[in-house]
Design an enzyme around this catalytic site. Sequence first.
Site, PDB file in Angstrom:
ATOM      1  N   TYR A  48       0.833  -1.202   0.000  1.00  0.00           N
ATOM      2  CA  TYR A  48       0.000   0.000   0.000  1.00  0.00           C
ATOM      3  C   TYR A  48       0.865   1.248   0.000  1.00  0.00           C
ATOM      4  O   TYR A  48       2.003   1.242   0.457  1.00  0.00           O
ATOM      5  CB  TYR A  48      -0.991  -0.001   1.162  1.00  0.00           C
ATOM      6  CG  TYR A  48      -0.434  -0.214   2.544  1.00  0.00           C
ATOM      7  CD1 TYR A  48      -0.293   0.851   3.438  1.00  0.00           C
ATOM      8  CD2 TYR A  48      -0.084  -1.489   2.988  1.00  0.00           C
ATOM      9  CE1 TYR A  48       0.184   0.652   4.725  1.00  0.00           C
ATOM     10  CE2 TYR A  48       0.390  -1.697   4.273  1.00  0.00           C
ATOM     11  CZ  TYR A  48       0.531  -0.619   5.127  1.00  0.00           C
ATOM     12  OH  TYR A  48       1.005  -0.822   6.400  1.00  0.00           O
ATOM     13  N   TYR A  50       0.823   5.392   0.878  1.00  0.00           N
ATOM     14  CA  TYR A  50       0.173   6.524   1.525  1.00  0.00           C
ATOM     15  C   TYR A  50       0.119   7.726   0.590  1.00  0.00           C
ATOM     16  O   TYR A  50       0.866   7.813  -0.394  1.00  0.00           O
ATOM     17  CB  TYR A  50       0.925   6.899   2.805  1.00  0.00           C
ATOM     18  CG  TYR A  50       0.621   5.985   3.967  1.00  0.00           C
ATOM     19  CD1 TYR A  50      -0.591   6.083   4.647  1.00  0.00           C
ATOM     20  CD2 TYR A  50       1.536   5.026   4.385  1.00  0.00           C
ATOM     21  CE1 TYR A  50      -0.877   5.239   5.706  1.00  0.00           C
ATOM     22  CE2 TYR A  50       1.249   4.178   5.450  1.00  0.00           C
ATOM     23  CZ  TYR A  50       0.043   4.301   6.104  1.00  0.00           C
ATOM     24  OH  TYR A  50      -0.250   3.467   7.152  1.00  0.00           O
ATOM     25  N   TYR A  56       4.458   0.733   2.056  1.00  0.00           N
ATOM     26  CA  TYR A  56       4.561  -0.291   3.092  1.00  0.00           C
ATOM     27  C   TYR A  56       4.027  -1.609   2.528  1.00  0.00           C
ATOM     28  O   TYR A  56       3.311  -1.641   1.529  1.00  0.00           O
ATOM     29  CB  TYR A  56       3.707   0.082   4.310  1.00  0.00           C
ATOM     30  CG  TYR A  56       4.277   1.160   5.196  1.00  0.00           C
ATOM     31  CD1 TYR A  56       4.497   0.936   6.546  1.00  0.00           C
ATOM     32  CD2 TYR A  56       4.566   2.432   4.706  1.00  0.00           C
ATOM     33  CE1 TYR A  56       5.002   1.923   7.375  1.00  0.00           C
ATOM     34  CE2 TYR A  56       5.067   3.432   5.531  1.00  0.00           C
ATOM     35  CZ  TYR A  56       5.279   3.172   6.868  1.00  0.00           C
ATOM     36  OH  TYR A  56       5.771   4.152   7.682  1.00  0.00           O
ATOM     37  N   ARG A  78      13.022  -0.888   7.521  1.00  0.00           N
ATOM     38  CA  ARG A  78      12.670  -1.544   8.778  1.00  0.00           C
ATOM     39  C   ARG A  78      11.689  -2.665   8.462  1.00  0.00           C
ATOM     40  O   ARG A  78      10.822  -2.527   7.609  1.00  0.00           O
ATOM     41  CB  ARG A  78      12.036  -0.520   9.717  1.00  0.00           C
ATOM     42  CG  ARG A  78      11.461  -1.086  10.994  1.00  0.00           C
ATOM     43  CD  ARG A  78      10.901   0.043  11.862  1.00  0.00           C
ATOM     44  NE  ARG A  78      10.150  -0.473  12.969  1.00  0.00           N
ATOM     45  CZ  ARG A  78      10.683  -1.052  14.052  1.00  0.00           C
ATOM     46  NH1 ARG A  78      11.988  -1.155  14.148  1.00  0.00           N
ATOM     47  NH2 ARG A  78       9.929  -1.510  15.028  1.00  0.00           N
ATOM     48  N   GLU A 101       4.681  -1.246  19.630  1.00  0.00           N
ATOM     49  CA  GLU A 101       5.951  -1.895  19.332  1.00  0.00           C
ATOM     50  C   GLU A 101       6.904  -1.823  20.525  1.00  0.00           C
ATOM     51  O   GLU A 101       6.775  -0.935  21.374  1.00  0.00           O
ATOM     52  CB  GLU A 101       6.583  -1.240  18.105  1.00  0.00           C
ATOM     53  CG  GLU A 101       5.687  -1.377  16.894  1.00  0.00           C
ATOM     54  CD  GLU A 101       6.369  -0.989  15.597  1.00  0.00           C
ATOM     55  OE1 GLU A 101       7.363  -0.251  15.631  1.00  0.00           O
ATOM     56  OE2 GLU A 101       5.874  -1.443  14.543  1.00  0.00           O
TER      57      GLU A 101
END
Length: 197
Positions: A48, A50, A56, A78, A101
């Site tokens: 996807y 943004y 991501y 990451r 997280e």
Amino acid sequence: MPKVYDYSAFKPTNHPVCDWQMNPAPQAMIKTQPDQDLSEFVGKHIIYTYANGWQYEYYFRNESLGDYRIHSGSVANRWTTHQKLMVVNVGHGTYKFAWVEPTGSVCCLDVNFKERWIHGFFGLSQWINKDPSLSVLHQNEHLDAMRKHRDEGPLYPLVVNWDFAEITFIEDCGRDRDDVINCDPSELPAGYIDRRN
């Protein structure tokens, strides 16, 4: 009598992947709610983008675990596997996925797989904002370091992203596969993130 609040969800734990304590059955407290069938998203793998251009990738391993890779943005490269999720079907084909997280960052995705949109929120810990390179790695192999940085801080002020994204690629991979997200983004073949369907 003063109201007593339960702040246990905000107390860090040393669970291998997640750093919060969950109410085991939050739906049991509410009588009117959407059907909690979560089968639609299990095994889905999505890419996807943004509105700000950040890309991501997410793999929904099962009803309570997910894997992701970050391909662009302030923490590009990451990636995390077996991230513990809190999931709820909010109705109208939309699911909410939330997690905290070990870094101290807070994330939430509202996902509509049929209409192929996401609304994402993340509150990025300030220590990551100050030096993103400290978190650009496979998190699972560095959990002690992530907790150490989190505890040394600073956590606040959180850097907030609040934006819509388009699901540009979606496939069904089946549940609990270790080969969907299993390497650093830099090791992927050319054009991987640009796939569309």
